[in-house]
Design an enzyme around this catalytic site. Structure first.
Site, short mmCIF file in Angstrom:
data_model
loop_
_atom_site.label_atom_id
_atom_site.label_comp_id
_atom_site.label_asym_id
_atom_site.label_seq_id
_atom_site.Cartn_x
_atom_site.Cartn_y
_atom_site.Cartn_z
N GLY A 14 0.90 -1.13 0.11
CA GLY A 14 0.10 -0.20 -0.20
C GLY A 14 0.72 1.33 0.15
O GLY A 14 0.41 2.28 0.35
N SER A 15 1.86 1.13 -0.39
CA SER A 15 2.92 2.58 -0.68
C SER A 15 2.11 3.55 -1.74
O SER A 15 2.26 4.70 -1.29
CB SER A 15 4.16 2.29 -0.98
OG SER A 15 4.47 1.61 -2.22
N ASN A 16 1.63 2.89 -2.56
CA ASN A 16 1.03 3.97 -3.44
C ASN A 16 -0.35 4.54 -2.70
O ASN A 16 -0.73 5.89 -3.03
CB ASN A 16 0.69 3.40 -4.80
CG ASN A 16 1.89 3.16 -5.80
OD1 ASN A 16 2.32 4.20 -6.33
ND2 ASN A 16 2.41 1.95 -5.88
N ILE A 90 -11.08 -6.41 -11.80
CA ILE A 90 -12.40 -5.59 -11.81
C ILE A 90 -13.41 -6.09 -12.64
O ILE A 90 -13.19 -6.34 -13.90
CB ILE A 90 -11.91 -4.16 -12.00
CG1 ILE A 90 -10.71 -3.67 -11.27
CG2 ILE A 90 -13.25 -3.30 -11.99
CD1 ILE A 90 -11.02 -3.80 -9.73
N ASN A 104 -5.38 2.64 -13.10
CA ASN A 104 -4.48 1.69 -12.43
C ASN A 104 -3.02 2.35 -12.64
O ASN A 104 -2.79 2.97 -13.67
CB ASN A 104 -4.48 0.39 -13.10
CG ASN A 104 -3.79 -0.75 -12.62
OD1 ASN A 104 -3.68 -0.87 -11.39
ND2 ASN A 104 -3.34 -1.42 -13.68
N HIS A 106 0.83 0.52 -13.03
CA HIS A 106 1.59 -0.68 -13.43
C HIS A 106 2.79 -0.44 -13.43
O HIS A 106 3.33 0.41 -14.24
CB HIS A 106 1.07 -1.26 -14.80
CG HIS A 106 1.61 -2.59 -15.22
ND1 HIS A 106 1.11 -3.87 -14.53
CD2 HIS A 106 2.68 -2.96 -16.01
CE1 HIS A 106 1.80 -4.68 -14.89
NE2 HIS A 106 2.75 -4.19 -15.65
N ASP A 147 -4.52 -4.49 -18.05
CA ASP A 147 -3.47 -3.75 -18.46
C ASP A 147 -3.36 -2.97 -19.97
O ASP A 147 -2.41 -2.82 -20.50
CB ASP A 147 -2.06 -4.11 -18.26
CG ASP A 147 -1.67 -4.64 -16.93
OD1 ASP A 147 -2.20 -4.04 -16.05
OD2 ASP A 147 -0.92 -5.73 -16.43
C1 GRF Z 1 3.23 -1.17 -7.41
O1 GRF Z 1 4.06 -1.35 -8.10
C2 GRF Z 1 2.21 -0.74 -8.62
O2 GRF Z 1 2.49 -0.37 -9.65
C3 GRF Z 1 1.52 -2.36 -8.88
O3 GRF Z 1 1.63 -2.91 -7.72
C4 GRF Z 1 2.55 -2.31 -6.85
C5 GRF Z 1 1.93 -2.14 -5.55
O4 GRF Z 1 2.80 -1.70 -4.64
N1 GRF Z 1 0.42 -2.12 -9.45
P1 GRF Z 1 2.16 -0.99 -3.07
O5 GRF Z 1 1.34 -1.86 -2.52
O6 GRF Z 1 1.45 0.13 -3.66
O7 GRF Z 1 3.53 -0.91 -2.24
#
Ligand code: GRF
Length: 193
Positions: A14-16, A90, A104, A106, A147
């Site tokens: 969940g870093s994003n 989804i 999304n 990727h 994708d």
């Molecule tokens: C990220 O590299 C994103 O591009 C992909 O999954 C990964 C998730 O990383 N869809 P995080 O859970 O957000 O750290």
């Protein structure tokens, strides 16, 4: 003006999702309404909770259900859905309800290294094995095919011969943290105008 309402879907670290929550935390234009995860023990569940964001944990069957996610998002009046490391497909019904409103990220330069089964370290291992000298991220709309939705933006990083898949992943995460929230905000602003 009422804030634009976001739902973040995430299955892992969940870093994003975290960088998006923090980015919009003090902005009145956007509200992160909830984080949805299909994994109760995913680190994002605790992270989002500690950041004060409501978390919805659901089962894989609920994700596959044709009406569960549609009803959930409509009940919360969600405007945009952001997939931030969400590993389930989804359902088409949600995509049809939110055309060009599901985004999304990727971790490769699509169309390279995308498609079913291409996620996490597998992507960076494939990039390494192919001897690529650059990789990057793709931010795109979600379509019925993994994708393959319309691309919104791509960002690049160079790869040296000595970079391991882990090191490539770190470079990619850096790009994601820097650009994903900004691109999401830009898309939302397009919608507001
Ligand atoms: C990220 O590299 C994103 O591009 C992909 O999954 C990964 C998730 O990383 N869809 P995080 O859970 O957000 O750290």
């Amino acid at each position: 003006m009422k804030p634009i309402k976001l739902a973040l879907f995430a299955s892992g670290t969940g870093s994003n999702a975290e960088s998006i929550i923090r980015y919009f935390e003090h902005k009145s234009t956007v509200e992160v309404v909830f984080v949805l995860s299909n994994k109760v023990h995913a680190p994002i569940v605790e992270k989002a909770t500690s950041l004060g964001v409501h978390v919805v944990v659901c089962s894989n069957q609920e994700v596959e259900d044709t009406s569960y996610l549609v009803q959930l998002c409509q009940a919360h009046q969600i405007d945009y859905i952001i997939l931030a490391g969400f590993l389930r497909k989804i359902p088409d019904t949600l995509i049809q309800t939110y055309p060009e409103k599901i985004i999304n990220i990727h971790p490769s330069l699509l169309p390279k290294y995308g498609g079913a089964g291409m996620y996490g370290l597998k992507v960076h291992q494939a990039v390494k094995e192919a001897g690529e000298t650059e990789s990057g991220i793709t931010i795109h709309y979600v379509s019925e095919h993994f994708d393959e939705g319309q691309r919104i933006a791509q960002f690049y990083t160079t790869i040296s011969e000595t970079d391991s898949p882990d090191e490539i992943q770190q470079k990619i995460h850096q790009l994601e943290r820097t650009y994903f929230p900004i691109v999401v905000e830009k898309e939302i602003n397009r919608f507001i105008q």
